[in-house]
Every structure is written in structure tokens, then in C-alpha cells.
Write a protein that holds these residues in place. Sequence first.
Motif, PDB file in Angstrom:
ATOM      1  N   TYR A 110      31.670  43.540  36.511  1.00  0.00           N
ATOM      2  CA  TYR A 110      31.724  43.664  37.961  1.00  0.00           C
ATOM      3  C   TYR A 110      32.238  45.045  38.336  1.00  0.00           C
ATOM      4  CZ  TYR A 110      36.814  42.936  37.705  1.00  0.00           C
ATOM      5  OH  TYR A 110      38.152  43.060  37.434  1.00  0.00           O
ATOM      6  N   THR A 111      32.111  45.368  39.620  1.00  0.00           N
ATOM      7  CA  THR A 111      32.616  46.625  40.156  1.00  0.00           C
ATOM      8  C   THR A 111      33.520  46.331  41.340  1.00  0.00           C
ATOM      9  OG1 THR A 111      30.437  47.539  39.646  1.00  0.00           O
ATOM     10  CG2 THR A 111      31.920  48.941  40.878  1.00  0.00           C
ATOM     11  N   GLN A 112      34.675  46.937  41.383  1.00  0.00           N
ATOM     12  CA  GLN A 112      35.643  46.835  42.484  1.00  0.00           C
ATOM     13  C   GLN A 112      36.304  45.471  42.552  1.00  0.00           C
ATOM     14  OE1 GLN A 112      33.723  48.036  46.103  1.00  0.00           O
ATOM     15  NE2 GLN A 112      33.552  50.165  45.490  1.00  0.00           N
ATOM     16  N   GLY A 113      35.566  44.413  42.727  1.00  0.00           N
ATOM     17  CA  GLY A 113      36.182  43.100  42.823  1.00  0.00           C
ATOM     18  C   GLY A 113      35.187  41.985  42.619  1.00  0.00           C
ATOM     19  N   THR A 114      35.693  40.823  42.230  1.00  0.00           N
ATOM     20  CA  THR A 114      34.847  39.653  42.054  1.00  0.00           C
ATOM     21  C   THR A 114      35.720  38.415  42.117  1.00  0.00           C
ATOM     22  OG1 THR A 114      33.026  38.735  40.726  1.00  0.00           O
ATOM     23  CG2 THR A 114      34.976  39.458  39.524  1.00  0.00           C
ATOM     24  N   GLN A 115      35.095  37.258  41.996  1.00  0.00           N
ATOM     25  CA  GLN A 115      35.803  35.992  42.052  1.00  0.00           C
ATOM     26  C   GLN A 115      35.603  35.243  40.745  1.00  0.00           C
ATOM     27  OE1 GLN A 115      37.472  35.274  44.909  1.00  0.00           O
ATOM     28  NE2 GLN A 115      38.370  33.392  44.112  1.00  0.00           N
ATOM     29  N   SER A 116      36.676  34.644  40.256  1.00  0.00           N
ATOM     30  CA  SER A 116      36.596  33.816  39.063  1.00  0.00           C
ATOM     31  C   SER A 116      37.195  32.457  39.365  1.00  0.00           C
ATOM     32  CB  SER A 116      37.361  34.475  37.909  1.00  0.00           C
ATOM     33  OG  SER A 116      38.759  34.271  38.051  1.00  0.00           O
ATOM     34  N   ALA A 117      37.051  31.524  38.441  1.00  0.00           N
ATOM     35  CA  ALA A 117      37.673  30.217  38.613  1.00  0.00           C
ATOM     36  C   ALA A 117      39.187  30.294  38.500  1.00  0.00           C
ATOM     37  CB  ALA A 117      37.116  29.234  37.580  1.00  0.00           C
ATOM     38  N   CYS A 118      39.709  31.451  38.046  1.00  0.00           N
ATOM     39  CA  CYS A 118      41.159  31.672  37.968  1.00  0.00           C
ATOM     40  C   CYS A 118      41.672  32.456  39.166  1.00  0.00           C
ATOM     41  CB  CYS A 118      41.504  32.422  36.679  1.00  0.00           C
ATOM     42  SG  CYS A 118      41.267  31.448  35.181  1.00  0.00           S
ATOM     43  N   GLY A 119      40.784  32.778  40.102  1.00  0.00           N
ATOM     44  CA  GLY A 119      41.209  33.506  41.280  1.00  0.00           C
ATOM     45  C   GLY A 119      40.477  34.820  41.448  1.00  0.00           C
ATOM     46  N   ALA A 120      40.905  35.582  42.451  1.00  0.00           N
ATOM     47  CA  ALA A 120      40.275  36.857  42.748  1.00  0.00           C
ATOM     48  C   ALA A 120      40.746  37.923  41.773  1.00  0.00           C
ATOM     49  CB  ALA A 120      40.620  37.275  44.180  1.00  0.00           C
ATOM     50  N   ALA A 121      39.876  38.897  41.532  1.00  0.00           N
ATOM     51  CA  ALA A 121      40.220  40.012  40.648  1.00  0.00           C
ATOM     52  C   ALA A 121      39.652  41.289  41.219  1.00  0.00           C
ATOM     53  CB  ALA A 121      39.668  39.764  39.248  1.00  0.00           C
ATOM     54  N   ASN A 122      40.345  42.397  40.964  1.00  0.00           N
ATOM     55  CA  ASN A 122      39.760  43.687  41.299  1.00  0.00           C
ATOM     56  C   ASN A 122      39.932  44.617  40.114  1.00  0.00           C
ATOM     57  OD1 ASN A 122      42.380  44.713  41.345  1.00  0.00           O
ATOM     58  ND2 ASN A 122      42.440  44.999  43.559  1.00  0.00           N
ATOM     59  N   SER A 123      39.487  45.852  40.258  1.00  0.00           N
ATOM     60  CA  SER A 123      39.463  46.771  39.134  1.00  0.00           C
ATOM     61  C   SER A 123      40.856  47.068  38.588  1.00  0.00           C
ATOM     62  CB  SER A 123      38.771  48.078  39.531  1.00  0.00           C
ATOM     63  OG  SER A 123      39.401  48.658  40.665  1.00  0.00           O
ATOM     64  N   ALA A 124      41.909  46.898  39.412  1.00  0.00           N
ATOM     65  CA  ALA A 124      43.267  47.138  38.939  1.00  0.00           C
ATOM     66  C   ALA A 124      43.722  46.075  37.953  1.00  0.00           C
ATOM     67  CB  ALA A 124      44.234  47.193  40.118  1.00  0.00           C
ATOM     68  N   VAL A 125      43.138  44.889  38.038  1.00  0.00           N
ATOM     69  CA  VAL A 125      43.528  43.796  37.150  1.00  0.00           C
ATOM     70  C   VAL A 125      43.058  44.061  35.729  1.00  0.00           C
ATOM     71  CG1 VAL A 125      43.203  41.340  36.657  1.00  0.00           C
ATOM     72  CG2 VAL A 125      43.594  42.098  39.004  1.00  0.00           C
ATOM     73  N   GLY A 126      41.861  44.611  35.575  1.00  0.00           N
ATOM     74  CA  GLY A 126      41.346  44.894  34.251  1.00  0.00           C
ATOM     75  C   GLY A 126      40.762  43.666  33.579  1.00  0.00           C
ATOM     76  N   PRO A 127      40.450  43.780  32.295  1.00  0.00           N
ATOM     77  CA  PRO A 127      39.807  42.681  31.572  1.00  0.00           C
ATOM     78  C   PRO A 127      40.704  41.448  31.497  1.00  0.00           C
ATOM     79  CG  PRO A 127      39.715  44.729  30.318  1.00  0.00           C
ATOM     80  CD  PRO A 127      40.666  44.948  31.433  1.00  0.00           C
ATOM     81  N   PHE A 128      40.108  40.277  31.645  1.00  0.00           N
ATOM     82  CA  PHE A 128      40.864  39.043  31.462  1.00  0.00           C
ATOM     83  C   PHE A 128      39.911  37.914  31.098  1.00  0.00           C
ATOM     84  CE2 PHE A 128      39.620  38.931  35.914  1.00  0.00           C
ATOM     85  CZ  PHE A 128      39.327  37.590  36.170  1.00  0.00           C
TER      86      PHE A 128
END
Length: 288
Positions: A110-128
Motif C-alpha cells: 500500500y501507499t500512505q495508508g490502508t485498512q487491515s483487520a487489526c486497524g488502520a495503518a499508515n506509512s509511519a507504522v511500517g511492515p506488520f
Amino acid sequence: MDWKNLPGSGGNVEDRRGRGGLPGGGIAVGGVGGLIIALIAMFFGIDPGAILGGDTGTTQTQSQSQSAQPQADDEAYQFVNSTYRSTNQVWDGIFTQAGRTYNEPRLTLYTQGTQSACGAANSAVGPFYCPADQRIYLDTSFFTQMDRQLGGGGDFAYSYVIAHEVGHHVQNELGIADQVERKQRSARTEAEANSYSVRLELQADCFAGVWGNKVQTQAKLTQQDIREAINTAQAIGDDNLQRQSGSRVVPDSFTHGSAQQRINWFTKGFKSGDANGCDTFAVNYNQL
């Protein structure tokens, strides 16, 4: 590292890049404290929503849930896909030898941000890795952040990141992640709960090393490649991250392990190639 020569076939990658960020800008991370939290989450966390307080909903927009076709000359995609495919081939072989069936995770770019079943993520979060939907989430700009923020990088170091996240999926497949979660819920102190997290993360480091051992001939790994991965493991130790934040080192607060522990367990897996030797839960905590 000759990543184009990595073994593996198929691929279970969803490409959400180029679709913009989350509504409202996603998760906001600011200030020195926010930066350190983001770095800790960035380097191999499982649930960024729990760390950063993001939305834990599972709803995806229509544009996010549909897969885009990557460009044939997209080297970032090809690199991630090649590494990811090889990790799954290695673990499929290990599971087969043990008489088990390995179910591949999905990998979402993804780029910038996306949604997962664990919650929202953006580029600052990194791989998970999100166990709720069995997906690995990765913004490829993270590799640039590795170079700039921690002075670590290189193809094998980047591959170590991916292999570590696949290692979390292996833990999920084996039921290890669920056992850890139960132990954490019943822990009497925060330090005890953190100790289970450290064991989980160090085991994922060891699993990443096992993958590296299995592909070292095909990938034509050099001592420089191995050094890159070790440098990354050192840079992301909890003690180093705490020092970088200007804080004192508090071992009881560690959630991923010290620099030396991360180096030791990655190296253990890489030298042996034996996943059975990655049982961090069978070792006295003071001897990890």
C-alpha cells in the motif's frame, strides 16, 4: 544478494499502491515520542492499531479491496514478490517435512495508508502482520526509511524484514501466537507480559534466519549481505531505540528484545537452518 534468483512460484500479493491514504489522513504521529513509537511499531510489530490507537474496524473501501495489476518493470514489487514467494516455499517445505500443511499468508502493498483487520495503518507504522486476516502489510517506502532513519539497508536487510513478518504468520499457523496472547492476558505484571512479546519477536527473528539459510546458495549471499541484516537487527534492538529517544534503557519495558538478543537469534537461525532450534520459549528469559 541476487534476489531475482530466489526460488518460489505463484504469489499471493495484493497491490493497493497509488490509491491514496486513509480518510482524514489516517494515523497522526508527531513529536519525538510519536517518532519512537512509530519506529518500534515499524520494526516488526504485529498490531499497529493496538500501539497507535488506530481504528480497529475491518471495513475496507471498494477501491482498497480490489487488487491492482503492478507494472511489469516495477522493481520494488518484483523484489517484494520474489522474497515473499521464496519464504513461503521454504516454510511449505518445512511444514511438509513435519507432516503439516502450510497455509500461505497474503501480502498487501500500500501507499500512505490502508485498512487491515487489526486497524488502520499508515506509512509511519511500517511492515506488520495481522493475525486477524492473516495478511502482511507493507508500504515499500519503508525501505527508504530504513536507510535514512536507522542507517541500515540493503537487499538482504529488506528481505529480513519480510521474512520476519512471515515468521509471525508461521507462529500463527502453529498456534504459538494464540498461546502467547493467553499468557499475556494472565500475566501478573506488565514486565511479565512484555517478556512473552520479546520471546515471540526473537523467535520471528530466528525464523527469518532459517529462511536466509535455506536460500543462501540460490541468492548468492555474501558476507556483506549477512552484515546488512545483522546491522539492522542491532539497530532495532529495544535498548538502541530507547537510547535514540533520549530515554534510559529499561529492560522490563522491552517488547522486541535487545540489540544483542536480536542479533543472536537471527544468527542462530541462519547458521543452523533448523526451525526447531528457534524455541525461544524453552530458554530461561535471562539467557535469551
